[in-house]
Design an enzyme around this catalytic site. Structure first.
Site, PDB file in Angstrom:
ATOM      1  N   HIS A 168     109.867  45.794  45.084  1.00  0.00           N
ATOM      2  CA  HIS A 168     110.612  45.297  46.241  1.00  0.00           C
ATOM      3  C   HIS A 168     110.986  43.827  46.095  1.00  0.00           C
ATOM      4  O   HIS A 168     110.318  43.080  45.382  1.00  0.00           O
ATOM      5  CB  HIS A 168     109.770  45.411  47.527  1.00  0.00           C
ATOM      6  CG  HIS A 168     109.261  46.768  47.813  1.00  0.00           C
ATOM      7  ND1 HIS A 168     107.914  47.055  47.847  1.00  0.00           N
ATOM      8  CD2 HIS A 168     109.897  47.931  48.070  1.00  0.00           C
ATOM      9  CE1 HIS A 168     107.749  48.340  48.132  1.00  0.00           C
ATOM     10  NE2 HIS A 168     108.939  48.892  48.259  1.00  0.00           N
TER      11      HIS A 168
ATOM     12  N   HIS B 122     110.794  40.543  48.314  1.00  0.00           N
ATOM     13  CA  HIS B 122     110.058  40.077  49.490  1.00  0.00           C
ATOM     14  C   HIS B 122     110.725  38.844  50.074  1.00  0.00           C
ATOM     15  O   HIS B 122     111.499  38.161  49.407  1.00  0.00           O
ATOM     16  CB  HIS B 122     108.592  39.822  49.123  1.00  0.00           C
ATOM     17  CG  HIS B 122     107.795  41.080  49.028  1.00  0.00           C
ATOM     18  ND1 HIS B 122     106.786  41.395  49.904  1.00  0.00           N
ATOM     19  CD2 HIS B 122     107.880  42.127  48.171  1.00  0.00           C
ATOM     20  CE1 HIS B 122     106.267  42.578  49.585  1.00  0.00           C
ATOM     21  NE2 HIS B 122     106.922  43.035  48.525  1.00  0.00           N
TER      22      HIS B 122
ATOM     23  N   HIS C 133     108.754  42.616  53.197  1.00  0.00           N
ATOM     24  CA  HIS C 133     109.963  42.982  52.459  1.00  0.00           C
ATOM     25  C   HIS C 133     111.166  42.225  53.000  1.00  0.00           C
ATOM     26  O   HIS C 133     111.259  41.967  54.196  1.00  0.00           O
ATOM     27  CB  HIS C 133     110.229  44.484  52.566  1.00  0.00           C
ATOM     28  CG  HIS C 133     109.189  45.304  51.896  1.00  0.00           C
ATOM     29  ND1 HIS C 133     109.211  46.669  51.916  1.00  0.00           N
ATOM     30  CD2 HIS C 133     108.091  44.971  51.177  1.00  0.00           C
ATOM     31  CE1 HIS C 133     108.182  47.140  51.243  1.00  0.00           C
ATOM     32  NE2 HIS C 133     107.481  46.114  50.792  1.00  0.00           N
TER      33      HIS C 133
ATOM     34  N   HIS D  29     111.595  50.727  56.901  1.00  0.00           N
ATOM     35  CA  HIS D  29     111.397  50.816  55.463  1.00  0.00           C
ATOM     36  C   HIS D  29     111.795  52.175  54.900  1.00  0.00           C
ATOM     37  O   HIS D  29     111.574  53.198  55.516  1.00  0.00           O
ATOM     38  CB  HIS D  29     109.922  50.573  55.113  1.00  0.00           C
ATOM     39  CG  HIS D  29     109.641  50.801  53.671  1.00  0.00           C
ATOM     40  ND1 HIS D  29     109.951  49.878  52.712  1.00  0.00           N
ATOM     41  CD2 HIS D  29     109.145  51.867  53.015  1.00  0.00           C
ATOM     42  CE1 HIS D  29     109.641  50.358  51.530  1.00  0.00           C
ATOM     43  NE2 HIS D  29     109.145  51.566  51.680  1.00  0.00           N
TER      44      HIS D  29
ATOM     45  N   ASP E  80     114.327  47.012  49.551  1.00  0.00           N
ATOM     46  CA  ASP E  80     113.738  48.252  49.044  1.00  0.00           C
ATOM     47  C   ASP E  80     114.477  48.693  47.781  1.00  0.00           C
ATOM     48  O   ASP E  80     115.699  48.751  47.755  1.00  0.00           O
ATOM     49  CB  ASP E  80     113.838  49.371  50.077  1.00  0.00           C
ATOM     50  CG  ASP E  80     112.954  49.161  51.289  1.00  0.00           C
ATOM     51  OD1 ASP E  80     112.096  48.257  51.255  1.00  0.00           O
ATOM     52  OD2 ASP E  80     113.132  49.895  52.272  1.00  0.00           O
TER      53      ASP E  80
ATOM     54  N   HIS F 105     104.124  46.557  43.093  1.00  0.00           N
ATOM     55  CA  HIS F 105     102.936  46.995  43.828  1.00  0.00           C
ATOM     56  C   HIS F 105     102.056  47.920  42.978  1.00  0.00           C
ATOM     57  O   HIS F 105     102.511  48.498  41.996  1.00  0.00           O
ATOM     58  CB  HIS F 105     103.351  47.726  45.112  1.00  0.00           C
ATOM     59  CG  HIS F 105     103.974  46.815  46.121  1.00  0.00           C
ATOM     60  ND1 HIS F 105     103.254  46.233  47.130  1.00  0.00           N
ATOM     61  CD2 HIS F 105     105.243  46.386  46.272  1.00  0.00           C
ATOM     62  CE1 HIS F 105     104.046  45.480  47.864  1.00  0.00           C
ATOM     63  NE2 HIS F 105     105.277  45.554  47.363  1.00  0.00           N
TER      64      HIS F 105
ATOM     65  N   ARG G 270      99.643  44.082  45.757  1.00  0.00           N
ATOM     66  CA  ARG G 270     100.690  43.452  44.954  1.00  0.00           C
ATOM     67  C   ARG G 270     100.077  43.039  43.615  1.00  0.00           C
ATOM     68  O   ARG G 270      99.119  42.276  43.591  1.00  0.00           O
ATOM     69  CB  ARG G 270     101.246  42.247  45.714  1.00  0.00           C
ATOM     70  CG  ARG G 270     101.795  42.660  47.075  1.00  0.00           C
ATOM     71  CD  ARG G 270     102.057  41.481  47.977  1.00  0.00           C
ATOM     72  NE  ARG G 270     102.405  41.952  49.319  1.00  0.00           N
ATOM     73  CZ  ARG G 270     103.021  41.227  50.217  1.00  0.00           C
ATOM     74  NH1 ARG G 270     103.338  39.966  49.966  1.00  0.00           N
ATOM     75  NH2 ARG G 270     103.311  41.743  51.393  1.00  0.00           N
TER      76      ARG G 270
END
Length: 185
Positions: free
Chosen positions: A83, A85, A101, A109, A121, A158, A175
């Site tokens: 993703h 962020h 995000h 999401h 995303d 992630h 993460r």
């Protein structure tokens, strides 16, 4: 067909302008066709919690979104959420300083969400047994400029895969790698 092939095919089908010739400066006698302009590009160099390099991601403005390209290494094999962020800060070991995000339009999401998805995303990455992955993906309707707002943005890998619907994170786990988005030189 590999994940990389599927992502490239989807990007090309959803953004036909990418399949077109980007333009080559015309010979002087061919008329007054201007040289193509260099598109805006940013990059993020990702590190793991121990500060070890895991690769680089570039993001280039395309006609209908942002083309995200990456080559990552030294990651655990398997599926991992990936993703953008909202904050350009990557303090180890948990990288929580990168915030949530990237979601300027305040959507829910996930690609499977009936109410749209976060602008940050992206599809899951499939990391091979060698710890490496390469990818190309288009994020539609995104502008590179928006990633360089006053607090910046970051790219995060992630621990788990993204389920594409659980709000706000896709149940993606911790993460494991992070990189601050910066202008490319």
């Amino acid at each position: 067909m590999t994940i990389r092939s599927l992502l490239v095919a989807a990007a090309l089908l959803s953004t036909p302008a990418l399949a077109q010739d980007a333009g080559t400066p015309a010979p002087a006698d061919a008329g007054a066709k201007p040289a193509p302009q260099k598109s805006e590009t940013v990059k993020a160099t990702l590190k793991d919690a121990q500060g070890k390099d895991v690769g680089e991601v570039t993001m280039e403005q395309a006609p209908r979104g942002v083309l995200v390209r990456g080559a990552l290494m030294n990651l655990p094999p398997g599926e991992h959420a990936f993703h953008i962020h909202e904050t350009g800060k990557c303090d180890a070991p948990d990288f929580k300083t990168a915030g949530g995000h990237f979601n300027p339009t305040k959507k829910q999401h996930g690609a499977l969400s009936p109410k749209g998805q976060h602008a940050g995303d992206m599809p899951n990455l499939h990391v091979g047994q060698d710890g490496k992955v390469q990818f190309d993906v288009i994020i539609p309707d995104l502008k590179v400029k928006s990633l360089l707002d006053k607090d910046g943005s970051a790219v995060v890998v992630h621990a788990k895969l993204d389920d594409y619907h659980t709000d706000p994170t896709g149940d993606a786990g911790g993460r494991i790698a992070c990189g601050v988005v910066e202008k490319a030189e």
